[in-house]
Design a protein around this motif. Sequence first.
Motif, PDB file in Angstrom:
ATOM      1  N   VAL A   1      -3.142 -11.123   0.295  1.00 30.42           N
ATOM      2  CA  VAL A   1      -2.228 -10.396  -0.588  1.00 30.42           C
ATOM      3  C   VAL A   1      -1.559 -11.396  -1.534  1.00 30.42           C
ATOM      4  O   VAL A   1      -1.015 -12.420  -1.087  1.00 30.42           O
ATOM      5  CB  VAL A   1      -1.159  -9.652   0.235  1.00 30.42           C
ATOM      6  CG1 VAL A   1      -0.119  -9.002  -0.688  1.00 30.42           C
ATOM      7  CG2 VAL A   1      -1.812  -8.602   1.127  1.00 30.42           C
ATOM      8  N   PRO A   2      -1.597 -11.161  -2.850  1.00 26.44           N
ATOM      9  CA  PRO A   2      -0.953 -12.082  -3.797  1.00 26.44           C
ATOM     10  C   PRO A   2       0.541 -12.235  -3.511  1.00 26.44           C
ATOM     11  O   PRO A   2       1.186 -11.299  -3.019  1.00 26.44           O
ATOM     12  CB  PRO A   2      -1.187 -11.407  -5.154  1.00 26.44           C
ATOM     13  CG  PRO A   2      -2.372 -10.516  -4.944  1.00 26.44           C
ATOM     14  CD  PRO A   2      -2.277 -10.053  -3.524  1.00 26.44           C
ATOM     15  N   ALA A   3       1.071 -13.378  -3.831  1.00 22.98           N
ATOM     16  CA  ALA A   3       2.483 -13.685  -3.548  1.00 22.98           C
ATOM     17  C   ALA A   3       3.412 -12.662  -4.186  1.00 22.98           C
ATOM     18  O   ALA A   3       4.428 -12.269  -3.589  1.00 22.98           O
ATOM     19  CB  ALA A   3       2.809 -15.084  -4.044  1.00 22.98           C
ATOM     20  N   GLU A   4       3.062 -12.204  -5.396  1.00 22.68           N
ATOM     21  CA  GLU A   4       3.949 -11.259  -6.085  1.00 22.68           C
ATOM     22  C   GLU A   4       4.001  -9.894  -5.404  1.00 22.68           C
ATOM     23  O   GLU A   4       4.878  -9.076  -5.701  1.00 22.68           O
ATOM     24  CB  GLU A   4       3.531 -11.094  -7.552  1.00 22.68           C
ATOM     25  CG  GLU A   4       2.154 -10.498  -7.782  1.00 22.68           C
ATOM     26  CD  GLU A   4       1.075 -11.547  -7.883  1.00 22.68           C
ATOM     27  OE1 GLU A   4       0.016 -11.246  -8.475  1.00 22.68           O
ATOM     28  OE2 GLU A   4       1.295 -12.675  -7.374  1.00 22.68           O
ATOM     29  N   LEU A   5       3.051  -9.642  -4.471  1.00 18.63           N
ATOM     30  CA  LEU A   5       3.055  -8.358  -3.760  1.00 18.63           C
ATOM     31  C   LEU A   5       3.554  -8.495  -2.330  1.00 18.63           C
ATOM     32  O   LEU A   5       3.557  -7.520  -1.566  1.00 18.63           O
ATOM     33  CB  LEU A   5       1.643  -7.764  -3.751  1.00 18.63           C
ATOM     34  CG  LEU A   5       1.089  -7.325  -5.106  1.00 18.63           C
ATOM     35  CD1 LEU A   5      -0.350  -6.857  -4.953  1.00 18.63           C
ATOM     36  CD2 LEU A   5       1.953  -6.218  -5.710  1.00 18.63           C
ATOM     37  N   SER A   6       3.977  -9.692  -1.957  1.00 17.64           N
ATOM     38  CA  SER A   6       4.507  -9.881  -0.603  1.00 17.64           C
ATOM     39  C   SER A   6       5.752  -9.025  -0.426  1.00 17.64           C
ATOM     40  O   SER A   6       6.562  -8.875  -1.337  1.00 17.64           O
ATOM     41  CB  SER A   6       4.832 -11.355  -0.357  1.00 17.64           C
ATOM     42  OG  SER A   6       5.847 -11.790  -1.232  1.00 17.64           O
ATOM     43  N   GLY A   7       5.880  -8.411   0.725  1.00 17.84           N
ATOM     44  CA  GLY A   7       7.003  -7.514   0.994  1.00 17.84           C
ATOM     45  C   GLY A   7       6.733  -6.081   0.607  1.00 17.84           C
ATOM     46  O   GLY A   7       7.539  -5.193   0.907  1.00 17.84           O
ATOM     47  N   THR A   8       5.590  -5.825  -0.044  1.00 18.41           N
ATOM     48  CA  THR A   8       5.223  -4.452  -0.409  1.00 18.41           C
ATOM     49  C   THR A   8       4.800  -3.682   0.839  1.00 18.41           C
ATOM     50  O   THR A   8       4.169  -4.238   1.744  1.00 18.41           O
ATOM     51  CB  THR A   8       4.059  -4.469  -1.423  1.00 18.41           C
ATOM     52  OG1 THR A   8       4.448  -5.227  -2.563  1.00 18.41           O
ATOM     53  CG2 THR A   8       3.687  -3.060  -1.851  1.00 18.41           C
ATOM     54  N   GLU A   9       5.142  -2.406   0.899  1.00 16.77           N
ATOM     55  CA  GLU A   9       4.718  -1.568   2.027  1.00 16.77           C
ATOM     56  C   GLU A   9       3.201  -1.681   2.191  1.00 16.77           C
ATOM     57  O   GLU A   9       2.444  -1.457   1.246  1.00 16.77           O
ATOM     58  CB  GLU A   9       5.095  -0.107   1.778  1.00 16.77           C
ATOM     59  CG  GLU A   9       4.627   0.834   2.883  1.00 16.77           C
ATOM     60  CD  GLU A   9       4.870   2.301   2.562  1.00 16.77           C
ATOM     61  OE1 GLU A   9       4.331   3.145   3.292  1.00 16.77           O
ATOM     62  OE2 GLU A   9       5.577   2.593   1.564  1.00 16.77           O
ATOM     63  N   THR A  10       2.778  -2.047   3.398  1.00 17.26           N
ATOM     64  CA  THR A  10       1.358  -2.316   3.635  1.00 17.26           C
ATOM     65  C   THR A  10       0.863  -1.556   4.857  1.00 17.26           C
ATOM     66  O   THR A  10       1.510  -1.535   5.908  1.00 17.26           O
ATOM     67  CB  THR A  10       1.115  -3.816   3.839  1.00 17.26           C
ATOM     68  OG1 THR A  10       1.564  -4.526   2.669  1.00 17.26           O
ATOM     69  CG2 THR A  10      -0.360  -4.100   4.060  1.00 17.26           C
ATOM     70  N   HIS A  11      -0.302  -0.945   4.712  1.00 14.01           N
ATOM     71  CA  HIS A  11      -1.008  -0.314   5.828  1.00 14.01           C
ATOM     72  C   HIS A  11      -2.247  -1.159   6.092  1.00 14.01           C
ATOM     73  O   HIS A  11      -3.141  -1.234   5.243  1.00 14.01           O
ATOM     74  CB  HIS A  11      -1.405   1.122   5.477  1.00 14.01           C
ATOM     75  CG  HIS A  11      -0.251   2.012   5.165  1.00 14.01           C
ATOM     76  ND1 HIS A  11       0.369   2.793   6.118  1.00 14.01           N
ATOM     77  CD2 HIS A  11       0.412   2.233   3.999  1.00 14.01           C
ATOM     78  CE1 HIS A  11       1.354   3.473   5.553  1.00 14.01           C
ATOM     79  NE2 HIS A  11       1.402   3.141   4.265  1.00 14.01           N
ATOM     80  N   ASP A  12      -2.306  -1.776   7.251  1.00  9.49           N
ATOM     81  CA  ASP A  12      -3.377  -2.736   7.557  1.00  9.49           C
ATOM     82  C   ASP A  12      -4.245  -2.179   8.685  1.00  9.49           C
ATOM     83  O   ASP A  12      -3.749  -1.841   9.762  1.00  9.49           O
ATOM     84  CB  ASP A  12      -2.754  -4.068   7.968  1.00  9.49           C
ATOM     85  CG  ASP A  12      -3.779  -5.197   8.012  1.00  9.49           C
ATOM     86  OD1 ASP A  12      -4.969  -4.936   7.744  1.00  9.49           O
ATOM     87  OD2 ASP A  12      -3.385  -6.338   8.325  1.00  9.49           O
ATOM     88  N   TYR A  13      -5.551  -2.122   8.436  1.00  5.80           N
ATOM     89  CA  TYR A  13      -6.489  -1.559   9.404  1.00  5.80           C
ATOM     90  C   TYR A  13      -7.645  -2.539   9.633  1.00  5.80           C
ATOM     91  O   TYR A  13      -8.714  -2.414   9.025  1.00  5.80           O
ATOM     92  CB  TYR A  13      -7.024  -0.213   8.913  1.00  5.80           C
ATOM     93  CG  TYR A  13      -5.946   0.826   8.748  1.00  5.80           C
ATOM     94  CD1 TYR A  13      -5.533   1.609   9.809  1.00  5.80           C
ATOM     95  CD2 TYR A  13      -5.305   0.983   7.513  1.00  5.80           C
ATOM     96  CE1 TYR A  13      -4.519   2.549   9.666  1.00  5.80           C
ATOM     97  CE2 TYR A  13      -4.295   1.914   7.357  1.00  5.80           C
ATOM     98  CZ  TYR A  13      -3.907   2.695   8.441  1.00  5.80           C
ATOM     99  OH  TYR A  13      -2.896   3.608   8.287  1.00  5.80           O
ATOM    100  N   PRO A  14      -7.469  -3.521  10.510  1.00  8.87           N
ATOM    101  CA  PRO A  14      -8.539  -4.487  10.785  1.00  8.87           C
ATOM    102  C   PRO A  14      -9.809  -3.779  11.272  1.00  8.87           C
ATOM    103  O   PRO A  14      -9.751  -2.856  12.091  1.00  8.87           O
ATOM    104  CB  PRO A  14      -7.938  -5.368  11.889  1.00  8.87           C
ATOM    105  CG  PRO A  14      -6.445  -5.217  11.727  1.00  8.87           C
ATOM    106  CD  PRO A  14      -6.242  -3.801  11.278  1.00  8.87           C
ATOM    107  N   GLY A  15     -10.953  -4.191  10.748  1.00  6.19           N
ATOM    108  CA  GLY A  15     -12.227  -3.631  11.170  1.00  6.19           C
ATOM    109  C   GLY A  15     -12.567  -2.285  10.554  1.00  6.19           C
ATOM    110  O   GLY A  15     -13.641  -1.731  10.811  1.00  6.19           O
ATOM    111  N   ALA A  16     -11.666  -1.747   9.736  1.00  2.00           N
ATOM    112  CA  ALA A  16     -11.839  -0.407   9.187  1.00  2.00           C
ATOM    113  C   ALA A  16     -12.453  -0.443   7.783  1.00  2.00           C
ATOM    114  O   ALA A  16     -12.666  -1.509   7.195  1.00  2.00           O
ATOM    115  CB  ALA A  16     -10.494   0.315   9.159  1.00  2.00           C
ATOM    116  N   THR A  17     -12.730   0.741   7.260  1.00  2.00           N
ATOM    117  CA  THR A  17     -13.309   0.891   5.924  1.00  2.00           C
ATOM    118  C   THR A  17     -12.447   1.822   5.088  1.00  2.00           C
ATOM    119  O   THR A  17     -12.060   2.900   5.549  1.00  2.00           O
ATOM    120  CB  THR A  17     -14.739   1.456   5.998  1.00  2.00           C
ATOM    121  OG1 THR A  17     -15.552   0.579   6.778  1.00  2.00           O
ATOM    122  CG2 THR A  17     -15.343   1.608   4.615  1.00  2.00           C
TER     123      THR A  17
END
Length: 407
Positions: free
Chosen positions: A39-55
């Motif tokens: 994730v670019p530094a300027e987007l750090s802290g943005t609401e994130t949904h992370d799904y390892p292994g997903a598509t």
Amino acid sequence: MKTLIKAAQLIDGTGAAPVQDPVLVVSGGKVEAVLSGPVPAELSGTETHDYPGATILPGLIDTHVHLNLPGDGTILEDAVRETEGVLVATSALATVKALKAGITTLRDLGAKGRTAIDVRRALQLGHGEGARVVACGQAITITGGHVWYLGGEADGVDGVRKKVREMIKLGADFIKVMASGGGTVGTQSWNPAFSQEELNAMVDEAHHFDRKATAHCLCARSIEMAIEAGFDQLEHAGFISDRTGRQVYEPAVAEKLAKSGIPVTGTLAVGGAVLRELRGRPSLTETEAAFLVRWEKSAAQNLYQFRQLREAGVSFVAGTDAGWRFTRFDDLPLEMELMQEGGMTAMETIVSATGYAAKVIDIETQTGSLTPGLAADVLVVGADPLSHLAALRDVRLVMQGGKVLTA
């Protein structure tokens, strides 16, 4: 406000190679960017949904449904005896079922009165959450023709032109024509319904009002007539040859269809859903057993014809006929699996239910691919659908217009 979605890969719906280690950036209800890597530094802290292994994929599009019908085996004639209020409620609930499965857009191919159009409007007003609806209003049919009880009967060149105008007035996004008989009692699926002049007039009128026209065709002659009339799409493209339901594939007609470039919705899921239902029952009556034998033969024939049409060069979009017989509103993965069995790659089936579907039904400037500027209609599934399309049933997140609905 921005939202980020991360996963192992992203399939954008255009047919391009998957993006590895993607970051999907959503802002203002639209796709802003598709990035790859950290994730670019300027987007750090943005609401994130992370799904390892997903598509990550675009929200799916089912190009052929009937919102008025419950998909539980209720026959058409019984379903439409309900009041329009019940049909509106049934339709609204169907859009909810579809959305939960990651199907963010449904195209309704014929409903009673203005029921589907009213559901479309209620969703547009934000009165509830459901799959986006693209609607034709009533399917136009000859007097006593297939689904006549929905209100779309019309005859003669002047009569059918008027009916097209009535559907436009009602708010139709496109025009649906029953070019042959169908499952309605007393109709002839093995014969064309309208004359060539009537078909020509309906397409001309639809195009005059900047609407696409699609034709239900269950026999070879109806396919030829629809091609001559200049329809934009065909539904089913069957080869029923007589009242017994026997199908006889005609290579010359397939060649004409391929040369025309007109895409087809195969609706293979109807047979697949019937087989799933009847084979899943602990026991069958004599009537049910005979019905199963008939549908085993029909489903095999439909798949054979799908393969033959594909080899001839005909293009297909994904559509289930949801609501009809036992076909559910979350059955698009079943349709895609059968399309793959019929010779398409997994990627081709995904495009047929996303980017290509959007193009064919004329909404590609709104949705269908994860392209910057389009609606953020997003589906995240737990594994790789390119390896197994069954992964499409493992829904981890659904987003529609940038709003997270399932997570």
